[in-house]
Design a protein around this motif. Sequence first.
Motif, PDB file in Angstrom:
ATOM      1  N   ARG A 169       0.808  -1.077   0.053  1.00  0.00           N
ATOM      2  CA  ARG A 169       0.157  -0.009   0.003  1.00  0.00           C
ATOM      3  C   ARG A 169       0.933   1.140  -0.159  1.00  0.00           C
ATOM      4  O   ARG A 169       0.322   2.390  -0.394  1.00  0.00           O
ATOM      5  N   ASP A 170       2.094   1.050   0.501  1.00  0.00           N
ATOM      6  CA  ASP A 170       2.979   2.371   0.559  1.00  0.00           C
ATOM      7  C   ASP A 170       3.321   2.937  -0.806  1.00  0.00           C
ATOM      8  O   ASP A 170       3.789   3.907  -0.876  1.00  0.00           O
ATOM      9  N   HIS A 171       3.254   2.132  -1.802  1.00  0.00           N
ATOM     10  CA  HIS A 171       3.619   2.685  -3.149  1.00  0.00           C
ATOM     11  C   HIS A 171       2.197   3.676  -3.759  1.00  0.00           C
ATOM     12  O   HIS A 171       2.397   4.385  -4.868  1.00  0.00           O
ATOM     13  N   TYR A 172       1.044   3.219  -3.440  1.00  0.00           N
ATOM     14  CA  TYR A 172      -0.073   4.303  -3.856  1.00  0.00           C
ATOM     15  C   TYR A 172       0.150   5.602  -3.960  1.00  0.00           C
ATOM     16  O   TYR A 172      -0.173   6.380  -4.853  1.00  0.00           O
ATOM     17  N   PRO A 173       0.467   6.251  -2.625  1.00  0.00           N
ATOM     18  CA  PRO A 173       0.873   7.667  -2.996  1.00  0.00           C
ATOM     19  C   PRO A 173       1.713   8.060  -3.745  1.00  0.00           C
ATOM     20  O   PRO A 173       1.373   9.215  -4.550  1.00  0.00           O
ATOM     21  N   THR A 174       2.575   7.380  -4.208  1.00  0.00           N
ATOM     22  CA  THR A 174       3.815   7.746  -5.035  1.00  0.00           C
ATOM     23  C   THR A 174       3.215   7.886  -6.401  1.00  0.00           C
ATOM     24  O   THR A 174       3.223   8.401  -7.407  1.00  0.00           O
ATOM     25  N   TRP A 175       2.495   6.461  -6.698  1.00  0.00           N
ATOM     26  CA  TRP A 175       1.836   6.520  -8.032  1.00  0.00           C
ATOM     27  C   TRP A 175       0.766   7.727  -8.047  1.00  0.00           C
ATOM     28  O   TRP A 175       0.718   8.250  -9.360  1.00  0.00           O
ATOM     29  N   ARG A 176      -0.070   8.058  -7.183  1.00  0.00           N
ATOM     30  CA  ARG A 176      -1.002   8.994  -7.515  1.00  0.00           C
ATOM     31  C   ARG A 176      -0.383  10.221  -7.534  1.00  0.00           C
ATOM     32  O   ARG A 176      -0.723  11.234  -8.458  1.00  0.00           O
ATOM     33  N   ALA A 177       0.777  10.578  -6.938  1.00  0.00           N
ATOM     34  CA  ALA A 177       1.869  11.825  -7.208  1.00  0.00           C
ATOM     35  C   ALA A 177       2.032  11.817  -8.652  1.00  0.00           C
ATOM     36  O   ALA A 177       2.165  12.756  -9.212  1.00  0.00           O
ATOM     37  N   ALA A 203      -4.998  10.907  -9.627  1.00  0.00           N
ATOM     38  CA  ALA A 203      -6.146  10.320  -9.047  1.00  0.00           C
ATOM     39  C   ALA A 203      -6.785   9.346 -10.041  1.00  0.00           C
ATOM     40  O   ALA A 203      -7.970   9.346 -10.021  1.00  0.00           O
ATOM     41  N   LEU A 237      -6.146   3.765  -8.324  1.00  0.00           N
ATOM     42  CA  LEU A 237      -5.186   3.919  -7.429  1.00  0.00           C
ATOM     43  C   LEU A 237      -6.097   4.603  -6.228  1.00  0.00           C
ATOM     44  O   LEU A 237      -5.548   4.761  -5.179  1.00  0.00           O
ATOM     45  N   SER A 273       0.805  -2.028   4.622  1.00  0.00           N
ATOM     46  CA  SER A 273       1.802  -1.001   4.889  1.00  0.00           C
ATOM     47  C   SER A 273       2.911  -1.317   5.687  1.00  0.00           C
ATOM     48  O   SER A 273       2.764  -1.988   6.480  1.00  0.00           O
TER      49      SER A 273
END
Length: 226
Positions: free
Chosen positions: A62-70, A74, A78, A91
């Motif tokens: 789950r840690d990677h999701y914020p990076t992909w969204r950045a 949105a 994601l 996480s």
Amino acid sequence: MSATTLLTGRKATLPGSETLSGIAKTPVDRPLTLAAEGFEGDEQADRRVHGGIEKAVHHYPRDHYPTWRAELGALPPLAAPGGFGENLSTSGLTETEVAVGDVFRLGGALLQVSQGRQPCWKLNLRFGVPDMARRVQETGRSGWYYRVLQTGMVAPGDRLEVIDRLAPDWTLHRLWRALYVDRMNLAELEGIAALDVLAEGWRKYAIRRLESRRVEDWSARLDGTA
């Protein structure tokens, strides 16, 4: 590490295509039986390259999701775990820490890390991003697979507990770097070829490169073209 979200999915057509895939996973709210080839109720459309003993369970951080969204915005896949076809979402555990051969207890089951995930072109359709599979491969944010050493019941919220590390130096990040970045490092390839806890398919990549002194063509897998 956070509690585990369990996810499964049935085969369905990918957006804008007639391609069947089991990549869309959604959380479950009850205990599931984890058998030798995966969770009850979970499906894969192409059993030649998905599922099976060495790819019974897919874990994506789950840690990677914020990076992909950045990076991508949105996008709908994601918005919540399940976007990458994962069966397990947590996480606090990524490819940098996890090594091939690591053994985890999850509920009544025992899992062993077998290989990293090799992204395929269906991710491009899933996300509506033409080079999504290449992005996953090039970043190393790929997730990983488990083989099932002991079948059993697993419930949402069960925590992964590491109970053995058979090759702790061989993290998934190190394997990724050897296969996709420093691709003809012969010493690393020799180590991978001899790594008996690694899935046979990945060991064969190293063996073939050592024999041929060539890197394989990934275009069919990543782009859906020959």
